[in-house]
Design an enzyme around this catalytic site. Structure first.
Site, short mmCIF file in Angstrom:
data_model
loop_
_atom_site.label_atom_id
_atom_site.label_comp_id
_atom_site.label_asym_id
_atom_site.label_seq_id
_atom_site.Cartn_x
_atom_site.Cartn_y
_atom_site.Cartn_z
N HIS A 123 0.87 -1.19 0.00
CA HIS A 123 0.00 0.00 0.00
C HIS A 123 0.90 1.23 0.00
O HIS A 123 2.01 1.18 0.54
CB HIS A 123 -0.85 -0.04 1.28
N ASP A 200 2.97 -4.48 8.08
CA ASP A 200 1.75 -3.70 7.91
C ASP A 200 0.58 -4.68 8.06
O ASP A 200 0.31 -5.47 7.15
CB ASP A 200 1.78 -3.04 6.53
N GLN A 203 -4.61 -5.21 7.03
CA GLN A 203 -5.60 -6.14 6.46
C GLN A 203 -5.53 -7.53 7.11
O GLN A 203 -6.22 -8.45 6.65
CB GLN A 203 -5.39 -6.28 4.94
N LYS A 226 -10.70 -0.65 10.36
CA LYS A 226 -10.88 -1.81 9.49
C LYS A 226 -11.27 -3.04 10.32
O LYS A 226 -11.44 -4.12 9.77
CB LYS A 226 -9.59 -2.09 8.72
N CYS A 364 -4.71 2.34 -3.76
CA CYS A 364 -3.46 2.87 -3.17
C CYS A 364 -2.29 1.90 -3.35
O CYS A 364 -1.43 1.78 -2.46
CB CYS A 364 -3.64 3.21 -1.68
N1 7TS Z 1 -1.83 -0.70 4.70
C1 7TS Z 1 -2.74 -1.47 4.10
C2 7TS Z 1 -2.38 -2.87 3.72
C3 7TS Z 1 -4.02 -0.96 3.88
O1 7TS Z 1 -4.93 -1.73 3.31
C4 7TS Z 1 -4.33 0.36 4.26
C5 7TS Z 1 -5.65 1.00 3.96
C6 7TS Z 1 -3.34 1.11 4.91
C7 7TS Z 1 -2.10 0.55 5.10
C8 7TS Z 1 -3.59 2.48 5.42
O2 7TS Z 1 -4.45 2.44 6.50
P1 7TS Z 1 -5.01 3.77 7.17
O3 7TS Z 1 -6.03 3.30 8.14
O4 7TS Z 1 -3.86 4.45 7.82
O5 7TS Z 1 -5.59 4.58 6.05
N2 7TS Z 1 -6.30 0.41 2.88
C9 7TS Z 1 -7.36 0.91 2.20
C10 7TS Z 1 -7.96 0.23 1.16
O6 7TS Z 1 -7.62 -0.87 0.75
N3 7TS Z 1 -8.97 0.96 0.69
O7 7TS Z 1 -9.03 2.10 1.39
C11 7TS Z 1 -8.03 2.07 2.34
#
Ligand code: 7TS
Length: 406
Positions: A123, A200, A203, A226, A364
């Site tokens: 990401h 990370d 997910q 999430k 992303c």
């Molecule tokens: N890493 C992964 C693997 C992610 O899926 C996401 C967000 C992030 C980092 C960033 O997370 P945040 O909470 O700091 O924004 N992924 C997604 C997505 O798949 N669609 O919208 C956000």
């Protein structure tokens, strides 16, 4: 134990609505999951009864808020089996957690000529902070290749690892492909050359049991929103030794021990990394999200979602011209697909007309989409409240959209 799906669904008020005259089918959980009533009520209860600033008052409300806020740290520690409570740092989310590590770790442990390894399927939030760090300190960012199925090629990883590798940063589960990466093996190999590893887990934590001690991860990051919790709160787990050796990320209140105009000494962990008034209400509500996950059972959640992914994969592949992007042997919660040369955005727009929420685009992960030579995908991502009937609605919706657009 298994999932009582009606009972689970009934806890999510937002699901009970129509979009464009059709029952909502929410399949954008990879972007953010919905919240059970207990999380929503926790926010209301906190502001109606317990709100005050934390860690600084002798008065009752401040103590109540502090106790509730700190109790969640313990819950998170238990959720991921961290050795110490003070290894749990509250952040705004995964993105901030990774930026914190890239910034603070970089200042002490990165020098010119050192290398940072990430994978092709990261990401942007696990790419850009490392690029910034490498630029600042003259280090080199290297990318671990993947195969067509969307799996890290471990032989290539072995070749990239060397005494120059200072950090390896990879996701546990890919948000765009659903691949579950062999992080245990990655960590143990990286440690052999003396590199630190950041996982990370944005997910993974919502879908599977994570044990940071068993993995031996140096850093592990995830976001509450999430995993049925609120936005604006996330977690950085870091091993005590690293966190002690890293300088603070932000300066301000809370993170200090003593301040004079000449010099400041810093607070102990975890407060050294938590400058300013934190996100108290959302942190407390995260505690309710963890309670929800524990009560349903994290294994049950994962098994249920796996059944949905398998069923959806089977049914979607029956559609003429549909191809799934990402066919890793081990997959969780995500299906990315394309139909013929239909643009993902057009497909997503028609699905929305049918009440179906999916994400379309590059998710992303622009370098990954470039690697596949595609503009993006349509992505269905599952949570514990999704049903097989909803998969059927998706499949029918995709068929209909394909007919209209094909
Ligand atoms: N890493 C992964 C693997 C992610 O899926 C996401 C967000 C992030 C980092 C960033 O997370 P945040 O909470 O700091 O924004 N992924 C997604 C997505 O798949 N669609 O919208 C956000």
């Amino acid at each position: 134990m298994s999932i009582h799906i009606e009972e689970v669904r009934s806890q999510f008020p937002i699901l009970d609505q129509e979009i464009n005259g059709k029952p909502l089918v929410y399949l954008d959980n990879g972007a953010s999951s919905q919240k059970p009533s207990r999380v929503i009520e926790s926010l209301k209860h906190y502001y109606e009864n317990d709100h005050a600033n934390v860690h600084r008052g002798v008065h009752t409300l401040s103590q109540r808020a502090t106790d509730a806020f700190e109790a969640v740290r313990k819950q998170v520690q238990q959720l991921i089996n961290a050795q110490h409570e003070h290894e749990i740092i509250y952040t705004r989310g995964t993105t901030e957690a990774i930026n914190l590590v890239a910034s603070s770790f970089g200042k002490v442990f990165i020098e010119e000529g050192y290398e940072v390894l990430i994978s092709t399927m990261e990401h942007h939030s696990n790419i850009v902070p490392w690029q910034m760090m490498c630029e600042e300190w003259g280090a080199k960012l290297k990318v671990i290749p993947i195969n067509e199925r969307g799996e890290i090629i471990m032989d290539e990883f072995d070749l990239l690892l060397s005494g120059k590798t200072a950090m390896v940063a990879v996701n546990h589960v890919s948000n765009a492909l659903g691949s579950i990466n062999p992080v245990h093996e990655i960590i143990s190999k990286a440690h052999k050359v003396g590199a630190a590893v950041l996982i990370d887990g944005a997910q993974s934590v919502p879908h599977m049991k994570v044990d940071v001690q068993d993995l031996d991860a140096d850093f592990y990051c995830f976001s509450a929103h999430k995993m049925y919790g609120p936005t604006g709160i996330g977690i950085l787990y870091g091993k005590e030794q690293w966190l002690n050796d890293m300088p603070p990320y932000h300066g301000g209140g809370e993170m200090i021990d003593k301040v004079t105009f000449e010099e400041t000494t810093y607070n102990s962990l975890p407060f050294k990394f938590e400058a300013g008034t934190p996100n108290i209400a959302d942190t407390i509500a995260l505690g309710e999200a963890i309670n929800f996950m524990n009560e349903v059972g994290i294994e049950n959640i994962g098994n249920w979602e796996k059944a949905l992914v398998d069923y959806a994969t089977e049914e979607l592949l029956k559609i003429d011209g549909l191809r799934i992007i990402g066919a890793a042997e081990k997959k969780a919660s995500v299906i990315s697909f394309l139909v013929g040369d239909i643009h993902p955005f057009d497909m997503g727009t028609i699905l929305d007309q049918l009440g179906i929420a999916v994400r379309t685009g590059h998710h992303c992960t622009m370098p990954l989409m470039n690697w596949y030579g595609i503009p993006g995908t349509v992505r269905a991502s599952f949570a514990v409240y999704n049903t097989k009937e909803e998969v059927d609605v998706l499949v029918e919706g995709v068929k209909r959209a394909a007919k209209m657009l094909g």
